[in-house]
Design a protein around this motif. Structure first.
Motif, short mmCIF file in Angstrom:
data_model
loop_
_atom_site.label_atom_id
_atom_site.label_comp_id
_atom_site.label_asym_id
_atom_site.label_seq_id
_atom_site.Cartn_x
_atom_site.Cartn_y
_atom_site.Cartn_z
N LEU A 194 9.83 -17.01 46.19
CA LEU A 194 9.02 -17.94 46.99
C LEU A 194 7.54 -17.59 46.93
O LEU A 194 6.68 -18.47 46.81
CB LEU A 194 9.48 -17.94 48.45
CG LEU A 194 10.74 -18.70 48.79
CD1 LEU A 194 11.04 -18.56 50.28
CD2 LEU A 194 10.63 -20.15 48.40
N GLY A 195 7.24 -16.31 47.00
CA GLY A 195 5.85 -15.87 46.92
C GLY A 195 5.21 -16.21 45.59
O GLY A 195 4.05 -16.61 45.52
N ILE A 251 6.09 -18.70 43.62
CA ILE A 251 5.88 -20.15 43.57
C ILE A 251 4.61 -20.52 44.33
O ILE A 251 3.79 -21.31 43.86
CB ILE A 251 7.11 -20.90 44.11
CG1 ILE A 251 8.28 -20.74 43.13
CG2 ILE A 251 6.80 -22.37 44.33
CD1 ILE A 251 9.59 -21.27 43.65
N GLN A 252 4.42 -19.91 45.50
CA GLN A 252 3.20 -20.17 46.26
C GLN A 252 1.97 -19.67 45.50
O GLN A 252 0.93 -20.34 45.48
CB GLN A 252 3.28 -19.49 47.63
CG GLN A 252 2.11 -19.80 48.52
CD GLN A 252 2.05 -21.27 48.90
OE1 GLN A 252 3.06 -21.88 49.21
NE2 GLN A 252 0.86 -21.84 48.89
N SER A 310 1.59 -19.50 42.33
CA SER A 310 1.31 -20.40 41.20
C SER A 310 0.50 -21.60 41.67
O SER A 310 -0.37 -22.09 40.95
CB SER A 310 2.61 -20.85 40.53
OG SER A 310 3.30 -21.79 41.32
N ILE A 311 0.75 -22.08 42.87
CA ILE A 311 -0.01 -23.21 43.41
C ILE A 311 -1.44 -22.77 43.70
O ILE A 311 -2.39 -23.47 43.35
CB ILE A 311 0.68 -23.74 44.69
CG1 ILE A 311 2.04 -24.34 44.35
CG2 ILE A 311 -0.20 -24.76 45.39
CD1 ILE A 311 2.91 -24.61 45.55
N TRP A 312 -1.61 -21.60 44.30
CA TRP A 312 -2.95 -21.11 44.61
C TRP A 312 -3.77 -20.85 43.34
O TRP A 312 -4.95 -21.14 43.30
CB TRP A 312 -2.88 -19.83 45.42
CG TRP A 312 -2.41 -20.02 46.82
CD1 TRP A 312 -2.44 -21.17 47.55
CD2 TRP A 312 -1.85 -19.03 47.67
NE1 TRP A 312 -1.92 -20.96 48.79
CE2 TRP A 312 -1.55 -19.65 48.90
CE3 TRP A 312 -1.57 -17.69 47.51
CZ2 TRP A 312 -1.00 -18.97 49.96
CZ3 TRP A 312 -1.01 -17.01 48.57
CH2 TRP A 312 -0.73 -17.64 49.78
#
Length: 105
Positions: free
Chosen positions: A45-46, A48-49, A51-53
């Motif tokens: 989850l971290g 994936i987050q 990658s967005i940032w």
């Protein structure tokens, strides 16, 4: 390393970590697996987050720190996946670590 490549690597490793977590739960559905594999799930989850940032941020002041953190989290997914997928025998209730070579401990 390029922002886009790092973002995609974080996304791929994050999704892979979450998929492996659910595969392990499907293969061995026990509460112990849910708790032991939670590190793999939350690392995924971290990532994936992250990658967005990474894709939203053009040039961060601490870009090297972000690169190192994402690479280390990707390596953590690899290590946790290998640990979760290895074939271990179920515990039979005997603690073998406490026995000494010459007899009882």
């Amino acid at each position: 390393m390029n922002h886009q490549a790092l973002g995609w690597a974080a996304l791929v490793f994050g999704v892979a970590g979450i998929l492996i977590y659910f595969i392990v739960l499907a293969m061995r559905p026990r509460l112990v697996r849910v708790l032991n594999g939670s590190g793999l799930f939350f690392t995924g989850l971290g990532l994936i987050q992250a990658s967005i940032w990474v894709r939203d941020t053009a040039a961060a002041t601490a870009w090297f720190n972000a690169e190192v953190a994402i690479v280390v989290l990707c390596l953590a997914v690899v290590a946790q996946s290998a640990s979760a997928l290895r074939n271990r025998k179920a515990w039979d209730g005997v603690d073998r670590r406490a026995t000494a070579i010459g007899g009882n401990a």
